[in-house]
Design a protein around this motif. Sequence first.
Motif, mmCIF file in Angstrom:
data_model
loop_
_atom_site.group_PDB
_atom_site.id
_atom_site.type_symbol
_atom_site.label_atom_id
_atom_site.label_comp_id
_atom_site.label_asym_id
_atom_site.label_seq_id
_atom_site.Cartn_x
_atom_site.Cartn_y
_atom_site.Cartn_z
ATOM 1 N N LEU A 130 9.044 7.711 -37.017
ATOM 2 C CA LEU A 130 8.763 6.574 -36.133
ATOM 3 C C LEU A 130 7.277 6.567 -35.794
ATOM 4 O O LEU A 130 6.787 7.468 -35.105
ATOM 5 C CB LEU A 130 9.596 6.686 -34.852
ATOM 6 N N SER A 133 3.191 5.937 -31.473
ATOM 7 C CA SER A 133 2.035 6.411 -30.697
ATOM 8 C C SER A 133 0.758 6.436 -31.536
ATOM 9 O O SER A 133 0.790 6.691 -32.743
ATOM 10 C CB SER A 133 2.293 7.828 -30.182
ATOM 11 N N SER A 139 1.661 6.447 -23.518
ATOM 12 C CA SER A 139 2.436 5.838 -22.420
ATOM 13 C C SER A 139 2.204 4.330 -22.405
ATOM 14 O O SER A 139 3.127 3.549 -22.203
ATOM 15 C CB SER A 139 1.994 6.425 -21.076
ATOM 16 N N THR A 165 6.656 12.536 -35.654
ATOM 17 C CA THR A 165 7.548 13.645 -36.008
ATOM 18 C C THR A 165 8.134 13.419 -37.400
ATOM 19 O O THR A 165 8.622 12.322 -37.697
ATOM 20 C CB THR A 165 8.687 13.758 -34.969
ATOM 21 N N THR A 373 6.704 10.371 -20.470
ATOM 22 C CA THR A 373 6.337 11.576 -19.705
ATOM 23 C C THR A 373 7.023 11.578 -18.328
ATOM 24 O O THR A 373 7.532 10.551 -17.870
ATOM 25 C CB THR A 373 4.808 11.632 -19.475
ATOM 26 N N GLU A 375 5.616 11.696 -15.478
ATOM 27 C CA GLU A 375 4.928 10.783 -14.547
ATOM 28 C C GLU A 375 5.448 9.355 -14.741
ATOM 29 O O GLU A 375 5.687 8.631 -13.768
ATOM 30 C CB GLU A 375 3.402 10.819 -14.775
#
Length: 391
Positions: A130, A133, A139, A165, A373, A375
Amino acid sequence: MDFEPIASLEQTRQEFRSWLQAHRSTWAPWASVRHTEDAAQRVEFLRHWQRTLQGDRWVAVHFPENLGGRGASLLEHLVVQQELARADAPPLINGAAISIFAPTLLVFGTLEQQRRYLPPLLAADELWCLGFSEPNAGSDLASLRTRAEQVGDTFVVNGQKVWTTYANQANYGLFLVRTNPSAPPHKGISCLILDMESPGVTVRPLREITGDTDFNEVFLENVVVPATNLVGELNRGWEVILTALGHERGTLLLVDHVRRKVELEELHRWLRATGKANDLLVRQRFAEFWTEVTIMGLHGLALISDLQHGRTPTNVSVLKLYGSELAQRFLDFAVTAQGPYAQLWRGDLRVVRDGAWQHAWLMARAMTIASGTSEIQRNIIAQRLLGLPRS
Ligand SMILES: Cc1cc2nc3c(=O)[nH]c(=O)nc-3n(C[C@H](O)[C@H](O)[C@H](O)COP(=O)(O)OP(=O)(O)OC[C@H]3O[C@@H](n4cnc5c(N)ncnc54)[C@H](O)[C@@H]3O)c2cc1C
């Protein structure tokens, strides 16, 4: 919320348990293969195992029968995944692709795309990655810059992805690209299926703290992609991605909880066998973790209940935040309890459980980052669940 087991699910559970038992000789070597330094051997083992599972259509029972599933419910799929984890059998090699990409293709893909890509994906004959990012878009994914220009009946793609990945193993990838740079950030994004063998694709593995190389940088230079590889509508890739990420956070988390429970039981056996369970402080800490994992299980039941009744799950961020931080604390305990032996690594003569807890402890650093994340989860809980104002 219903605490009683659902009869049809229990039937699937029993059927799959018997199947696992009957195929034990195929997966039992995983106990040693999982720790091998030879990544190619590990991948080949997992591919073979997944083919065996798919031979009897256990990989994605919730998929339509004509695409390799059994036409069962998502809950039945989760039960199968739970049983895999409970038996400590090998996981699906492309679990993320099955949880994220495949259901997305079911919703947004054309019939040709579904027929072409889903059966080999389920059987692990083709592996997927995938490509979302980027170095400056994690984020804040909507700020991604990888560009795809339409040239005739193709797209020409230029840019860079990171943390992709399994890109070093994958045959294909679902990539997010910007197709309209003048539109507002969320509106000019599209999703493309990219053949990882295409000229112009360079994959550079990144070595992780564990020593493994599952993550990669992917460089895309004038990569030509047929227009038929567009998933969903042009410039409406953000809708596709919201579906994809919703699947990731919900279904993967439930399986994660079962794996934690299995680890906890294993730690329990080890603490007793070594006499460490006689230490009052150790007993107290262990009891705390047992309680917390049980609480996680109840959150999981609430999630299942939402899915079962067709409601949008409300507690996914709570589960992700709590589960990933609990995993870090729990593994910290499992490593610390080993005393000086904690410094040993797989292959060492006196290492505990071939260093499995050490490896998991290092890997757990990534859990509070992957798929949103901590946060970001706190922001979601504050704004969407508690109704607090944006800061
Ligand atoms: C195990 C793992 C597997 C992954 N696999 C893939 C994959 O296959 N494909 C893929 O595309 N990506 C993958 N990723 C990348 C992952 O999606 C990103 O790492 C994640 O979205 C965070 O983005 P970032 O690393 O750029 O950090 P950033 O977004 O740059 O964040 C840096 C720090 O700032 C904080 N922060 C950012 N924004 C806010 C905010 N608004 N409020 C408060 N704090 C904020 C973050 O919490 C973090 O602590 C993977 C990551 C991990 C760890």
